[in-house]
Write a protein that holds these residues in place. Structure first.
Motif, PDB file in Angstrom:
ATOM      1  N   ALA A   1       0.805  -1.189  -0.063  1.00 24.72           N
ATOM      2  CA  ALA A   1      -0.088  -0.086   0.070  1.00 24.72           C
ATOM      3  C   ALA A   1       0.826   1.185  -0.054  1.00 24.72           C
ATOM      4  O   ALA A   1       0.577   2.331   0.378  1.00 24.72           O
ATOM      5  CB  ALA A   1      -0.906  -0.042   1.267  1.00 24.72           C
ATOM      6  N   GLY A   2       2.031   0.941  -0.625  1.00 23.41           N
ATOM      7  CA  GLY A   2       3.029   2.016  -0.313  1.00 23.41           C
ATOM      8  C   GLY A   2       3.779   1.941   0.789  1.00 23.41           C
ATOM      9  O   GLY A   2       5.254   2.266   1.054  1.00 23.41           O
ATOM     10  N   GLU A   3       2.961   2.036   2.146  1.00 24.69           N
ATOM     11  CA  GLU A   3       3.777   1.556   3.436  1.00 24.69           C
ATOM     12  C   GLU A   3       2.708   0.620   3.884  1.00 24.69           C
ATOM     13  O   GLU A   3       1.858   0.392   3.516  1.00 24.69           O
ATOM     14  CB  GLU A   3       3.844   2.960   4.077  1.00 24.69           C
ATOM     15  N   GLY A   4       3.196   0.562   5.280  1.00 24.49           N
ATOM     16  CA  GLY A   4       2.196  -0.389   5.913  1.00 24.49           C
ATOM     17  C   GLY A   4       2.814  -1.532   6.485  1.00 24.49           C
ATOM     18  O   GLY A   4       4.076  -2.016   6.047  1.00 24.49           O
ATOM     19  N   GLY A   5       2.119  -2.243   7.398  1.00 22.29           N
ATOM     20  CA  GLY A   5       3.000  -3.556   7.981  1.00 22.29           C
ATOM     21  C   GLY A   5       1.717  -4.216   8.909  1.00 22.29           C
ATOM     22  O   GLY A   5       0.671  -3.691   8.933  1.00 22.29           O
ATOM     23  N   ALA A   6       2.222  -5.310   9.175  1.00 16.55           N
ATOM     24  CA  ALA A   6       1.227  -6.006  10.240  1.00 16.55           C
ATOM     25  C   ALA A   6       2.069  -7.124  11.285  1.00 16.55           C
ATOM     26  O   ALA A   6       3.200  -7.384  10.880  1.00 16.55           O
ATOM     27  CB  ALA A   6       0.232  -7.147   9.209  1.00 16.55           C
ATOM     28  N   LEU A   7       1.339  -7.206  12.445  1.00 20.35           N
ATOM     29  CA  LEU A   7       1.876  -8.275  13.181  1.00 20.35           C
ATOM     30  C   LEU A   7       0.914  -9.290  13.410  1.00 20.35           C
ATOM     31  O   LEU A   7      -0.323  -9.025  13.487  1.00 20.35           O
ATOM     32  CB  LEU A   7       1.908  -7.691  14.475  1.00 20.35           C
ATOM     33  N   VAL A   8       1.275 -10.546  13.363  1.00 23.41           N
ATOM     34  CA  VAL A   8       0.426 -11.735  13.249  1.00 23.41           C
ATOM     35  C   VAL A   8       0.917 -12.808  14.410  1.00 23.41           C
ATOM     36  O   VAL A   8       2.244 -12.835  14.836  1.00 23.41           O
ATOM     37  CB  VAL A   8       0.523 -12.632  11.975  1.00 23.41           C
ATOM     38  N   SER A   9      -0.019 -13.531  14.886  1.00 22.10           N
ATOM     39  CA  SER A   9       0.413 -14.533  15.894  1.00 22.10           C
ATOM     40  C   SER A   9      -1.000 -15.471  16.082  1.00 22.10           C
ATOM     41  O   SER A   9      -2.246 -14.979  16.031  1.00 22.10           O
ATOM     42  CB  SER A   9       0.646 -13.898  17.275  1.00 22.10           C
ATOM     43  N   ASP A  10      -0.595 -16.653  16.786  1.00 28.48           N
ATOM     44  CA  ASP A  10      -1.715 -17.386  17.248  1.00 28.48           C
ATOM     45  C   ASP A  10      -2.127 -16.974  18.728  1.00 28.48           C
ATOM     46  O   ASP A  10      -3.029 -17.563  19.152  1.00 28.48           O
ATOM     47  CB  ASP A  10      -1.242 -18.979  17.103  1.00 28.48           C
ATOM     48  N   ARG A  11      -1.228 -16.161  19.182  1.00 30.17           N
ATOM     49  CA  ARG A  11      -1.614 -15.949  20.567  1.00 30.17           C
ATOM     50  C   ARG A  11      -2.421 -14.758  20.658  1.00 30.17           C
ATOM     51  O   ARG A  11      -1.839 -13.416  20.449  1.00 30.17           O
ATOM     52  CB  ARG A  11      -0.104 -15.532  21.392  1.00 30.17           C
ATOM     53  N   GLU A  12      -3.532 -14.839  21.147  1.00 32.94           N
ATOM     54  CA  GLU A  12      -4.536 -13.798  21.351  1.00 32.94           C
ATOM     55  C   GLU A  12      -3.890 -12.511  22.300  1.00 32.94           C
ATOM     56  O   GLU A  12      -4.224 -11.522  22.152  1.00 32.94           O
ATOM     57  CB  GLU A  12      -5.931 -14.131  21.699  1.00 32.94           C
ATOM     58  N   ASP A  13      -3.462 -13.039  23.503  1.00 33.60           N
ATOM     59  CA  ASP A  13      -3.105 -12.239  24.476  1.00 33.60           C
ATOM     60  C   ASP A  13      -2.053 -10.872  23.788  1.00 33.60           C
ATOM     61  O   ASP A  13      -2.042  -9.760  24.208  1.00 33.60           O
ATOM     62  CB  ASP A  13      -2.528 -12.942  25.587  1.00 33.60           C
ATOM     63  N   LEU A  14      -1.013 -11.755  23.112  1.00 37.74           N
ATOM     64  CA  LEU A  14      -0.050 -10.849  22.615  1.00 37.74           C
ATOM     65  C   LEU A  14      -0.683  -9.715  21.406  1.00 37.74           C
ATOM     66  O   LEU A  14      -0.383  -8.482  21.624  1.00 37.74           O
ATOM     67  CB  LEU A  14       1.090 -11.386  21.966  1.00 37.74           C
ATOM     68  N   ILE A  15      -1.431 -10.085  20.622  1.00 37.49           N
ATOM     69  CA  ILE A  15      -2.045  -9.048  19.720  1.00 37.49           C
ATOM     70  C   ILE A  15      -2.938  -8.210  20.263  1.00 37.49           C
ATOM     71  O   ILE A  15      -3.204  -7.131  19.941  1.00 37.49           O
ATOM     72  CB  ILE A  15      -2.763 -10.017  18.499  1.00 37.49           C
ATOM     73  N   ALA A  16      -3.701  -8.641  21.415  1.00 33.92           N
ATOM     74  CA  ALA A  16      -4.450  -7.863  21.952  1.00 33.92           C
ATOM     75  C   ALA A  16      -3.659  -6.597  22.759  1.00 33.92           C
ATOM     76  O   ALA A  16      -4.346  -5.396  22.833  1.00 33.92           O
ATOM     77  CB  ALA A  16      -5.345  -8.583  23.061  1.00 33.92           C
ATOM     78  N   HIS A  17      -2.660  -7.068  23.390  1.00 34.21           N
ATOM     79  CA  HIS A  17      -1.740  -6.002  23.994  1.00 34.21           C
ATOM     80  C   HIS A  17      -1.150  -5.196  23.051  1.00 34.21           C
ATOM     81  O   HIS A  17      -1.100  -3.793  23.200  1.00 34.21           O
ATOM     82  CB  HIS A  17      -0.597  -6.941  24.854  1.00 34.21           C
ATOM     83  N   ALA A  18      -0.747  -5.852  21.909  1.00 35.78           N
ATOM     84  CA  ALA A  18      -0.177  -4.822  20.644  1.00 35.78           C
ATOM     85  C   ALA A  18      -1.150  -3.998  20.267  1.00 35.78           C
ATOM     86  O   ALA A  18      -0.977  -2.673  19.801  1.00 35.78           O
ATOM     87  CB  ALA A  18       0.306  -5.683  19.770  1.00 35.78           C
ATOM     88  N   ARG A  19      -2.504  -4.210  20.248  1.00 32.94           N
ATOM     89  CA  ARG A  19      -3.523  -3.442  19.727  1.00 32.94           C
ATOM     90  C   ARG A  19      -3.535  -2.213  20.691  1.00 32.94           C
ATOM     91  O   ARG A  19      -4.240  -1.044  20.056  1.00 32.94           O
ATOM     92  CB  ARG A  19      -4.790  -4.188  19.673  1.00 32.94           C
ATOM     93  N   LYS A  20      -3.797  -2.328  21.807  1.00 36.24           N
ATOM     94  CA  LYS A  20      -3.825  -1.256  22.662  1.00 36.24           C
ATOM     95  C   LYS A  20      -2.493  -0.440  22.702  1.00 36.24           C
ATOM     96  O   LYS A  20      -2.858   0.897  22.434  1.00 36.24           O
ATOM     97  CB  LYS A  20      -3.870  -1.745  24.257  1.00 36.24           C
TER      98      LYS A  20
END
Length: 377
Positions: free
Chosen positions: A189-208
């Motif tokens: 998209a010109g720029e942008g990124g993503a963080l992925v995991s099977d661990r809901e706790d890690l992604i939920a914390h990263a989302r905050k």
């Protein structure tokens, strides 16, 4: 340089992306972490074979967020594959830890598992392994080392959208993985990124954390009360905009065709250079699918890579060095020599690789590079 030069990298975008952006404009939600982001996250999690995805401003922010939610602290050490754009090492420093660089395999340039294990000390908390040019490293070996020493494993999959390792998608090979959607990546998209995991706790914390330390606004939509978020920890503004997310949705539709086109280019390059003694073509290991984010030739020591690059550019073919031997960058201070990575840094040449290359352009690249090598031999 001729005006009709062949580009080193080029995005594949068109009317479909424009239509998706127009839909976001009509929705009125252009800001980050909105409905388009959530739709993209759901689809990208499926593509990467993971349970959860978080869209971010770029890969650097995804790497940093991942390190933060993994609990990295000042004084910690993280073993990092050396042959990579320094964003990988920078994220470790930004998180307060020390990157300890591991030398690489001489064939595919990902971290050598034996050297990774040799670098582990009581201060080591994790392994940050890089998918060089998109091809995943030796993740079964990395996982065995991490489990043996009680470490986490983080995949820098910046270049690896669409790659596989033993049939498993890049992104699903570690506790966390970070991707880039920069303009030279396989989907963009010109720029942008993503963080992925099977661990809901890690992604939920990263989302905050990626929204200043509070839940994104979309999570409060439809409330019957007036929710007023409270800030309990320091956060950041690392959100992807919904405009970018709309583009990324179309890019995911394109991904199979983009991968097929790049693989076709790589095959033709293999054929063009296989008999050139002064060049070594890149290796695709049989248990992996390479997404060919970049095509890196290794130039024989008898020829100056830099002179070769200038000769190629003079003929209207863009090219560049491969990537960095991170341990040689002054920002990291004095480092133990890593001869394999240093050698790759000195001898690799990236030539045009993208899905828009025509047969005539691929043939032209082959002719120009072969002629330039012959002129220097």
């Amino acid at each position: 340089m001729p005006t009709d030069s062949i580009a080193l990298g080029q995005p594949t975008v068109g009317e479909e992306e424009l239509a998706a952006v127009a839909e976001v404009f009509r929705s009125g939600w252009l800001a980050g972490a909105g409905p388009a982001c959530r739709r993209f996250e759901e689809r990208f999690a499926q593509v990467t074979g993971t349970a959860h995805a978080l869209a971010t401003a770029n890969c650097g922010s995804a790497l940093f967020l991942g390190l933060k939610v993994l609990g990295v602290q000042p004084g910690d050490e993280v073993v990092v594959g050396d042959y990579t754009f320094p964003a990988t090492g920078h994220a470790v420093v930004q998180a307060g830890a020390t990157p300890v660089f591991a030398d690489i395999r001489p064939d595919v340039f990902s971290a050598d598992p034996a050297h990774v294990e040799a670098l582990i000390t009581p201060r080591t908390v994790g392994i940050l392994a890089v998918d060089v040019a998109g091809q995943p490293g030796d993740f079964d070996e990395y996982r065995a080392i991490a489990d043996k020493h009680g470490l986490w494993l983080f995949e820098d999959a910046a270049c690896a959208a669409g790659a596989t390792y033993k049939t498993r998608p890049a992104g699903s090979l570690a506790d966390l993985a970070a991707f880039s959607f920069h303009g030279r990546k396989g989907i963009t998209a010109g720029e942008g990124g993503a963080l992925v995991s099977d661990r809901e706790d890690l992604i939920a914390h990263a989302r905050k954390l990626h929204t200043y330390g509070i839940e994104p606004a979309i999570s409060r939509e439809g409330s019957n009360a007036l929710p007023i978020p409270e800030f309990h920890e320091l956060g950041y503004n690392f959100r992807m905009s919904d405009v970018q997310a709309a583009i990324m949705g179309v890019q995911l539709d394109r991904l199979p065709d983009l991968l097929a086109a790049r693989r076709s280019v790589a095959k033709r390059y293999h054929e063009a250079f296989d008999d050139v003694e002064a060049l070594t073509v890149p290796v695709e290991l049989p248990d992996r699918e390479h997404p060919w984010q970049a095509y890196l030739l290794t130039v024989a020591p008898s020829i100056s890579r830099d002179t070769l690059a200038l000769r190629v550019r003079e003929q209207g073919v863009q090219c560049n060095f491969g990537t960095y031997a991170s341990h040689l960058q002054p920002i990291y201070g004095p480092q133990t020599p890593l001869p394999v990575s240093a050698d790759a840094f000195a001898r690799q040449l990236a030539i045009p690789m993208h899905a828009n290359l025509t047969d005539a352009e691929v043939a032209r690249v082959g002719e120009v590079v072969r002629a330039a090598v012959q002129s220097l031999s």
